[in-house]
Design an enzyme around this catalytic site. Structure first.
Site, PDB file in Angstrom:
ATOM      1  N   GLU A 226       1.715   5.617  12.497  1.00 53.58           N
ATOM      2  CA  GLU A 226       2.675   4.764  11.812  1.00 53.58           C
ATOM      3  C   GLU A 226       3.993   4.816  12.574  1.00 53.58           C
ATOM      4  O   GLU A 226       4.643   3.812  12.785  1.00 53.58           O
ATOM      5  CB  GLU A 226       2.874   5.219  10.355  1.00 53.58           C
ATOM      6  N   ARG A 304       7.663  10.200  -1.973  1.00 56.25           N
ATOM      7  CA  ARG A 304       6.374   9.969  -2.631  1.00 56.25           C
ATOM      8  C   ARG A 304       5.844  11.262  -3.273  1.00 56.25           C
ATOM      9  O   ARG A 304       5.190  11.218  -4.313  1.00 56.25           O
ATOM     10  CB  ARG A 304       5.359   9.362  -1.662  1.00 56.25           C
ATOM     11  N   THR A 434       7.451   2.737  -0.787  1.00 54.25           N
ATOM     12  CA  THR A 434       8.529   3.135  -1.698  1.00 54.25           C
ATOM     13  C   THR A 434       9.881   2.623  -1.187  1.00 54.25           C
ATOM     14  O   THR A 434      10.820   2.490  -1.952  1.00 54.25           O
ATOM     15  CB  THR A 434       8.576   4.662  -1.871  1.00 54.25           C
ATOM     16  N   GLU A 707      -5.635   4.912   0.534  1.00 55.13           N
ATOM     17  CA  GLU A 707      -5.228   6.306   0.413  1.00 55.13           C
ATOM     18  C   GLU A 707      -5.726   7.043  -0.844  1.00 55.13           C
ATOM     19  O   GLU A 707      -6.090   8.215  -0.760  1.00 55.13           O
ATOM     20  CB  GLU A 707      -3.694   6.409   0.461  1.00 55.13           C
TER      21      GLU A 707
HETATM   22  N1  MTE Z   1      -9.461   4.143   7.341  1.00 54.15           N
HETATM   23  C1  MTE Z   1      -9.831   4.208   8.642  1.00 54.15           C
HETATM   24  N2  MTE Z   1     -11.113   4.000   8.971  1.00 54.15           N
HETATM   25  N3  MTE Z   1      -8.922   4.493   9.620  1.00 54.15           N
HETATM   26  C2  MTE Z   1      -7.596   4.735   9.329  1.00 54.15           C
HETATM   27  O1  MTE Z   1      -6.800   4.986  10.217  1.00 54.15           O
HETATM   28  N4  MTE Z   1      -5.894   4.928   7.550  1.00 54.15           N
HETATM   29  C3  MTE Z   1      -5.641   5.212   6.147  1.00 54.15           C
HETATM   30  C4  MTE Z   1      -6.461   4.280   5.259  1.00 54.15           C
HETATM   31  N5  MTE Z   1      -7.827   4.246   5.689  1.00 54.15           N
HETATM   32  C5  MTE Z   1      -7.196   4.686   7.951  1.00 54.15           C
HETATM   33  C6  MTE Z   1      -8.178   4.352   6.988  1.00 54.15           C
HETATM   34  C7  MTE Z   1      -4.246   5.085   5.769  1.00 54.15           C
HETATM   35  S1  MTE Z   1      -3.211   6.389   6.027  1.00 54.15           S
HETATM   36  C8  MTE Z   1      -3.756   3.968   5.168  1.00 54.15           C
HETATM   37  S2  MTE Z   1      -2.154   3.863   4.654  1.00 54.15           S
HETATM   38  C9  MTE Z   1      -4.599   2.788   4.958  1.00 54.15           C
HETATM   39  O2  MTE Z   1      -5.941   2.974   5.404  1.00 54.15           O
HETATM   40  C10 MTE Z   1      -3.986   1.618   5.727  1.00 54.15           C
HETATM   41  O3  MTE Z   1      -4.756   0.474   5.627  1.00 54.15           O
HETATM   42  P1  MTE Z   1      -4.690  -0.474   4.326  1.00 54.15           P
HETATM   43  O4  MTE Z   1      -3.250  -0.682   4.024  1.00 54.15           O
HETATM   44  O5  MTE Z   1      -5.375  -1.691   4.782  1.00 54.15           O
HETATM   45  O6  MTE Z   1      -5.394   0.246   3.233  1.00 54.15           O
HETATM   46 MO1  MOS Z   2      -0.839   5.601   5.648  1.00 50.30          MO
HETATM   47  S1  MOS Z   2      -0.182   7.553   5.534  1.00 50.30           S
HETATM   48  O1  MOS Z   2       0.495   5.018   4.681  1.00 50.30           O
HETATM   49  O2  MOS Z   2      -0.423   5.199   7.250  1.00 50.30           O
END
Ligand code: MTE
Ligand code: MOS
Length: 771
Positions: A226, A304, A434, A707
Site C-alpha cells: 500500500e 482502526r 477511515t 479483510e
Molecule cells: N487477496 C489476495 N489474493 N492478495 C492480496 O494481496 N490483500 C488483502 C485482501 N485480499 C490481498 C487479498 C487486503 S490487505 C485488502 S485491503 C483487500 O484484499 C484489498 O482488495 P479489495 O479492496 O478488493 O478487497
Molecule cells: Mo489492506 S491492509 O487495507 O491493503
C-alpha cells in the site's frame, strides 16, 4: 463466474513486472542497507562499488535531484539515509549495474563506519522515553471511572501481540523506463499507483504528469504494497533518471524481509469490569503500537485499532487509548485488517479472563454482550442492523455448537495427553478508509464498434479478484456477456489521483464508479434506441442477454446492431465517471463521527487438537456464517474468506516475528518464519453466507470481503488456550500471541523449564524470553 485470471495463472501466462519483455540496455539496481539499527554514518565509501565491473552508477542521498522525502502521512522518512540510520535494513545507497549480480557485488563492496547509538525495540520503552509519533488518541463513551464501582469483578491484564510478515509471492519490484520528453514510465508492483507517481515526481523534482505508473496486476500485496512499494519505484526511477536507461529493481526474499515493515506488534494493557451475570460494564485499554522507525501508515493503523477495540460487543463505558511508539525497527505498515486484528485480540482476551473468573463458558459472556441494532460504538456511530446476532445464532445452530461442545468435553475426559479445544469468534469490521477523503474512485469505459468493451479503474488486481468483480459488474450493468469485457491495466494516465487499493473497498469504490460510467453510455444509447424504435420513452428500454427490449419485450435489435448504429449516428461510446462514498465523516477533535459506510460481520467456530506432550497441534475445523451482502462472485468471495482465514490463523499460531536486542530480524527467511501451508489448514472449512443481507451501497448489493475474514483466525488462539486449560486447569497462561508449538510446550510444562534453567544452557534463556 470463475476468476478470470485463473487460466492465465495456471498456465503461467499472467504478466507481472519482470515478465514484461526486457527493453534494450536495461540496467539493474540493488540496495545498500544499514547493517546497524541506530547510529551516525561516520563515513561511507561508495568508490569501491564503482570499481566493480558492470557498475554504472552508485547513488546516495546527495544524488536526489528533488526532495529526499517519502513519508505518506507525516514527512519523517527519507528515501536514502542522510547522516544517520534508524533501523537495520534502512536504504543508504543504490547501485546500478548491467546485471543484478554485478549490482549486488557493488553493494557488497561498499564499506561504512558507524557511530552506534542505543536501540529501542520495545514500544513501552519507547513510550517511556517520549519516542512517540503523532499524538496519543483516546475514544470514550460513558464514564469508565464512575462505572468501576458498579462492577462485581474488575480484572486487569496485558496482551503482547506479535507482528506479521506479508509474504506476498511477488517480492517488491519496479521497472522504470525513460521516455521521450523527460517522462518516466514506472511498471510497479504497488497497491497505490498514485502514491508511486507523486512520490517519484517529488524525489526527481518533476510534475506529476511527467511520471506514468502502470500496474497490470500484483502478486499479492496484503497491505505490504500500500505504501512500501513507493520507495521501490523511486529507486528504479532515480536510477533511470541518472543513467538515461531503463532500470529494474527486484528485491529477493531475504532483502524484502529485512528491509520492509510488517504488521505492527502491540503491547496492550486492559482493565475490564463485569457484573456477576457476565454483562460487561466497563472496558479500558491502552495500546502501545510498535510503529518502527518512521510513521509510514502507523497513525491510520492505530485509528482502526481504536475503532475495533470493542469488536462485536456493546459496552456502555469504554475508554481506549493508543499511542504510536517509535522504535528502531523497519517502519511497520498496513497488513490485512489494518490494526483491527490487534484491537479485537485484546477485547477477546479480556472476555476470556472474565469468563475464567466468573467460571462461565466464554461464549456465554460473548453472546450476552453482542451489539444490537442501534447500539453506539465508542466513536459515536450506531450499529445499523441485527446481523451480528443473526450470524452468531446461525453459526451456533447450523453447525450444532451444542454437539461440538459435548463431543469435545467427552474427548477430553477420554484422553490424557491429547486435548481438544474450541472457540467462537465473532467479527465486526468497519468498511471505508477511515481517512474520509480517500473514499473516492473513478472509472473509464469504452465501447468499441464491434460491441466489445474496455474498462479501466483505479483499482489494483492483487489476487483478490478485482478484475473478475469489475467484469461481472460491467456485464450486469450493460446486459451483455462477461466475455465481451476486457479489464485494462491500472494506469495513471487513464485514471488520475486514485486512492490505494485497500481497506477492502476497492470493488465498492471502483465498481460503483464503473456503474456510473456505464450508465452514462447507456443513457445515450437508450435514447438513441428509443428514437430508432419510434417509442417515446427511453426509460422503457432495457438490455438483457444482449437483446434490446422495450417494456420487457424483444425489439429485434441486439447489442452489436445498436452499437454500430449509434456509432454511425455519432453517439459517444466512452465515459469517465467518479464515485465518492456519501455520508461518512469524522471529527478528530471530538473523536466522534460516522467513519464507516457499513460493517461486515460474521461468526466462526474454531476447533483444534493439541498434543500436550509435544506442543504440536492441528486446526481441525473452522465453520463460518459470514455476511457478504449479495455475493458478486461466490467463488471469488469464498477464496477471500479462506485466504483471509489462513493469514489470521498463521498470525496467532506459527508466524513468529523475532528481532534480537540489536534490532536485527532473526526470522529472516521462510525457513525460520513459518507461514501456514495447505497441510496446516483445517481439513474442514465450512462457509455459509448470511441470507437476506444485501447492501444498499455495494454494487449489486455486494459487500466488501477482503479483510474481515482474517480475524476469524483469532478464534484459533482461544481454541488452543481452551485445549491447554483442559490439560493444565491449575495454570494461568499469559496472553501472548502467537501461540507457537514451542511456546505452548513451555507453558504446559513450566516445571521442565525450571529444570532446564538449572542447567543454565543458552537455548533455555532464549526459550524463556519468548515465553
Ligand atoms: N487477496 C489476495 N489474493 N492478495 C492480496 O494481496 N490483500 C488483502 C485482501 N485480499 C490481498 C487479498 C487486503 S490487505 C485488502 S485491503 C483487500 O484484499 C484489498 O482488495 P479489495 O479492496 O478488493 O478487497
Ligand atoms: Mo489492506 S491492509 O487495507 O491493503
Amino acid at each position: 463466474m470463475k476468476n478470470i485470471d485463473a487460466v492465465f495463472h495456471v498456465r503461467g501466462e499472467s504478466e507481472y513486472v519482470d515478465d514484461l519483455p526486457q527493453p534494450a540496455e536495461m540496467l539493474f539496481a540493488a540496495i545498500y542497507c544499514s547493517p546497524i539499527a541506530h547510529g551516525k554514518i561516520v563515513q561511507c565509501d561508495l568508490k569501491k562499488a564503482n570499481d566493480i565491473p558492470g557498475v554504472a552508477a552508485v547513488l546516495s542521498a546527495k544524488d536526489i535531484p528533488g526532495e529526499n522525502q517519502i513519508g505518506p502521512i507525516i514527512q519523517d522518512e527519507l528515501l536514502l539515509a542522510d547522516g544517520e540510520v534508524h533501523y537495520a535494513g534502512q536504504p543508504i545507497a543504490v547501485v546500478i549495474a548491467s546485471t543484478p549480480q554485478a549490482a549486488r557485488k557493488g553493494v557488497k563492496a561498499i564499506t561504512a563506519e558507524f557511530d552506534e547509538s542505543p536501540i529501542i525495540t520495545d514500544p513501552k520503552v519507547a513510550y517511556q522515553m517520549g519516542e512517540i509519533i503523532g499524538t496519543p488518541r483516546t475514544l470514550a463513551i460513558g464514564d469508565v471511572d464512575a462505572a468501576w464501582e458498579e462492577c462485581d469483578i474488575i480484572l486487569e491484564g496485558t496482551c503482547t501481540i506479535g507482528g506479521q510478515e506479508h509474504v506476498y509471492l511477488e517480492t517488491q519490484r519496479a521497472r522504470a523506463i525513460p521516455m521521450e520528453g523527460n517522462v518516466i514510465r514506472v511498471h510497479a508492483s504497488t497497491q497505490s499507483p498514485y502514491a508511486t507517481q507523486r512520490t517519484v515526481a517529488k524525489i526527481l523534482g518533476f510534475h506529476h504528469n511527467q511520471i506514468e505508473v502502470d500496474v497490470k496486476r500484483i502478486g499479492g500485496g496484503f497491505g505490504g504494497k500500500e505504501d512500501q512499494a513507493t520507495p521501490i519505484g523511486c529507486f528504479a526511477a532515480l536510477g533511470a533518471w541518472h543513467t538515461g536507461k531503463p532500470v529494474e529493481l527486484v528485491l529477493n526474499r531475504s532483502e524484502d524481509m529485512r528491509m520492509t515493515g510488517k504488521r505492527h506488534p502491540y503491547i496492550s494493557d486492559f482493565k475490564i469490569g463485569a457484573a456477576n451475570d457476565g454483562i460487561i460494564v466497563a472496558f479500558e485499554v491502552n495500546h502501545y503500537q510498535n510503529s518502527g522507525a518512521a510513521a509510514d501508515l502507523s497513525t491510520a493503523v492505530l485509528e482502526r485499532t481504536l475503532y475495533h477495540s470493542t469488536n462485536s460487543y456493546f459496552i456502555p463505558n469504554v475508554q481506549v487509548t493508543g499511542t504510536c511508539c517509535r522504535t528502531n525497527l523497519p517502519p511497520n505498515t498496513a497488513f490485512r485488517g489494518f490494526g483491527g486484528p490487534q484491537g479485537m485480540f485484546v477485547i477477546e482476551a479480556a472476555l476470556e479472563k472474565v469468563a475464567e473468573v466468573l467460571n462461565k463458558p466464554k461464549e456465554e459472556i460473548q453472546g450476552k454482550n453482542l451489539l444490537k441494532r442501534g447500539d453506539p460504538f465508542p466513536f459515536g456511530q450506531l450499529f445499523q442492523n441485527n446481523h451480528i446476532q443473526r450470524t452468531w445464532e446461525d453459526t451456533l445452530n447450523s453447525y450444532d455448537f451444542d454437539g461440538i461442545q459435548t463431543r469435545i468435553d467427552q474427548f477430553n475426559r477420554d484422553h490424557f495427553a491429547t486435548k481438544k479445544g474450541y472457540a467462537v469468534m465473532p467479527v465486526c469490521f468497519g468498511i471505508s478508509f477511515t481517512t474520509t477523503f480517500m473514499n473516492q474512485a473513478s472509472a473509464l469505459v469504452h465501447v468499441y464498434t464491434d460491441g466489445s468493451v474496455s474498462v479501466t479503474t483505479g483499482g489494483i488486481e492483487m489476487g483478490q479478484g478485482l478484475y473478475t468483480n469489475i467484469a461481472k459488474i460491467a456485464s450486469e450493468a450493460f446486459g451483455i456477456g462477461p466475455e465481451r469485457i476486457k479489464i485494462e491495466s491500472t494506469n495513471t494516465t487513464r485514471i488520475a489521483n486514485m486512492s490505494p487499493s485497500a481497506a477492502s473497498s476497492t470493488t465498492l469504490l471502483n465498481g460503483n464508479a464503473t456503474v456510473l460510467a456505464i450508465n452514462q453510455i447507456l443513457s445515450r444509447i437508450k435514447k438513441f434506441a428509443a428514437e430508432k424504435l419510434n417509442v417515446t420513452s427511453a426509460d422503457k428500454i432495457t438490455i438483457s442477454d444482449e437483446k434490446i427490449l422495450h417494456n420487457g419485450r424483444e425489439t429485434g435489435l441486439n447489442w452489436c446492431d445498436l452499437i454500430q448504429k449509434a456509432y454511425l449516428a455519432r453517439i459517444g461510446l466512452s465515459a469517465h465517471a467518479f464515485f465518492a462514498t456519501q455520508d461518512i465523516w469524522f471529527d478528530k477533535k471530538k473523536e466522534k463521527g460516522e467513519p464507516f459506510a457499513y460493517h461486515v460481520v460474521g461468526t466462526a467456530i474454531v476447533e483444534v487438537t493439541l498434543d500436550c506432550i509435544r506442543g504440536r497441534y492441528d486446526i481441525d475445523s473452522v465453520k463460518i456464517v459470514h455476511d457478504l451482502g449479495r455475493p458478486l462472485n461466490e467463488r471469488v468471495d469464498l477464496g477471500q474468506i479462506e485466504g483471509g482465514l489462513a493469514q489470521g490463523l498463521g498470525w496467532v499460531t506459527t508466524e513468529d516475528l523475532q528481532y534480537d536486542q540489536k534490532g536485527q530480524l532473526l526470522s529472516n527467511a521462510l525457513a525460520n518464519y513459518k507461514v501456514p501451508d495447505v497441510y496446516f489448514m483445517p481439513d474442514d472449512i465450512q462457509v455459509k453466507f448470511l441470507e437476506d443481507a444485501d447492501s444498499e451501497l455495494g454494487p449489486y448489493g455486494s459487500k466488501a470481503v477482503g479483510e474481515p475474514p482474517l480475524m476469524y483466525g483469532i478464534g484459533a488462539y482461544f481454541a488452543l488456550r481452551h485445549s491447554m486449560k483442559a490439560f493444565r486447569p491449575d495454570l494461568e497462561f499469559a496472553l501472548h500471541s502467537p501461540l507457537t508449538p514451542e511456546k505452548i510446550l513451555m507453558s504446559l510444562h513450566p516445571e521442565l523449564l525450571n529444570d532446564l534453567k538449572n542447567h543454565d544452557t543458552s537455548p533455555v534463556s532464549l526459550a524463556e524470553e519468548t515465553i
